[in-house]
Design a protein around this motif. Structure first.
Motif, short mmCIF file in Angstrom:
data_model
loop_
_atom_site.label_atom_id
_atom_site.label_comp_id
_atom_site.label_asym_id
_atom_site.label_seq_id
_atom_site.Cartn_x
_atom_site.Cartn_y
_atom_site.Cartn_z
N LYS A 108 0.79 -1.10 -0.13
CA LYS A 108 -0.03 0.06 0.03
C LYS A 108 0.81 1.06 0.23
CE LYS A 108 -3.96 1.92 2.26
NZ LYS A 108 -4.86 1.58 3.58
N GLY A 109 2.01 1.26 0.53
CA GLY A 109 2.77 2.42 0.68
C GLY A 109 3.52 2.68 -0.68
N PHE A 110 3.88 1.53 -1.41
CA PHE A 110 4.38 1.80 -2.60
C PHE A 110 3.45 2.29 -3.65
CE2 PHE A 110 7.77 -1.39 -1.83
CZ PHE A 110 9.11 -0.62 -1.87
N ALA A 111 2.06 1.60 -3.37
CA ALA A 111 1.06 2.08 -4.35
C ALA A 111 0.89 3.67 -4.23
CB ALA A 111 -0.20 1.43 -4.34
N ILE A 112 0.73 3.98 -2.93
CA ILE A 112 0.58 5.58 -2.64
C ILE A 112 1.72 6.58 -2.87
CG2 ILE A 112 0.36 7.10 -0.65
CD1 ILE A 112 -1.28 4.81 0.73
N ALA A 113 2.92 5.93 -2.89
CA ALA A 113 4.06 6.69 -3.21
C ALA A 113 4.03 6.86 -4.91
CB ALA A 113 5.38 6.00 -2.97
N PHE A 114 3.99 5.65 -5.54
CA PHE A 114 3.58 5.74 -6.81
C PHE A 114 2.78 6.81 -7.32
CE2 PHE A 114 1.88 4.00 -11.00
CZ PHE A 114 2.78 4.18 -11.73
N VAL A 115 1.52 6.77 -6.68
CA VAL A 115 0.44 7.64 -7.18
C VAL A 115 0.63 9.20 -7.07
CG1 VAL A 115 -1.93 8.36 -6.89
CG2 VAL A 115 -1.59 6.07 -6.85
N ILE A 116 1.23 9.38 -6.12
CA ILE A 116 1.73 10.68 -5.72
C ILE A 116 3.04 11.29 -6.83
CG2 ILE A 116 3.14 12.07 -4.08
CD1 ILE A 116 1.98 10.75 -1.81
N LEU A 117 3.96 10.22 -7.07
CA LEU A 117 4.66 10.61 -7.90
C LEU A 117 4.30 10.83 -9.38
CD1 LEU A 117 7.89 8.44 -7.17
CD2 LEU A 117 7.72 10.72 -6.76
N LEU A 118 3.12 10.07 -9.81
CA LEU A 118 2.59 10.15 -10.96
C LEU A 118 1.78 11.68 -11.21
CD1 LEU A 118 2.03 8.53 -13.53
CD2 LEU A 118 -0.17 7.87 -12.60
N PHE A 119 1.26 11.82 -10.00
CA PHE A 119 0.39 13.30 -10.08
C PHE A 119 1.40 14.31 -10.12
CE2 PHE A 119 -3.37 11.25 -7.90
CZ PHE A 119 -4.40 11.65 -8.90
N LEU A 120 2.56 14.25 -9.41
CA LEU A 120 3.71 15.36 -9.45
C LEU A 120 4.25 15.52 -11.14
CD1 LEU A 120 5.77 14.68 -6.32
CD2 LEU A 120 4.21 16.58 -7.04
N PHE A 121 4.36 14.37 -11.70
CA PHE A 121 4.91 14.30 -13.01
C PHE A 121 3.73 14.81 -13.84
CE2 PHE A 121 5.05 12.14 -17.15
CZ PHE A 121 6.26 12.33 -17.46
N LEU A 122 2.57 14.39 -13.48
CA LEU A 122 1.52 15.28 -14.35
C LEU A 122 1.52 16.75 -14.44
CD1 LEU A 122 -1.04 14.58 -16.28
CD2 LEU A 122 -2.08 14.45 -14.15
N ILE A 123 1.56 17.10 -13.05
CA ILE A 123 1.47 18.48 -12.95
C ILE A 123 2.82 19.26 -13.44
CG2 ILE A 123 1.97 20.32 -11.11
CD1 ILE A 123 0.39 18.52 -9.20
#
Length: 55
Positions: free
Chosen positions: A14-29
């Motif tokens: 779950k921690g890896f999934a949350i970190a991946f989603v946060i990094l994905l949103f940062l990349f998108l921004i």
């Protein structure tokens, strides 16, 4: 065996999934801002590539 300590710990997947989603949103921004900058002034953004003059 006490399962309460296991359930209170952080799930690694779950921690890896949350970190991946946060990094994905940062990349998108970042990509949104770069594309907006390109749309606003395309000549300034394209001048970073060094092309020799034709003459």
């Amino acid at each position: 065996m006490d399962d309460s300590s296991l359930s209170s710990s952080i799930d690694v997947d779950k921690g890896f999934a949350i970190a991946f989603v946060i990094l994905l949103f940062l990349f998108l921004i970042v990509m949104i801002f770069r594309c907006a900058k390109l749309v606003k002034n395309p000549y300034e953004a394209s001048s970073t590539t060094a092309e020799p003059p034709l003459s």
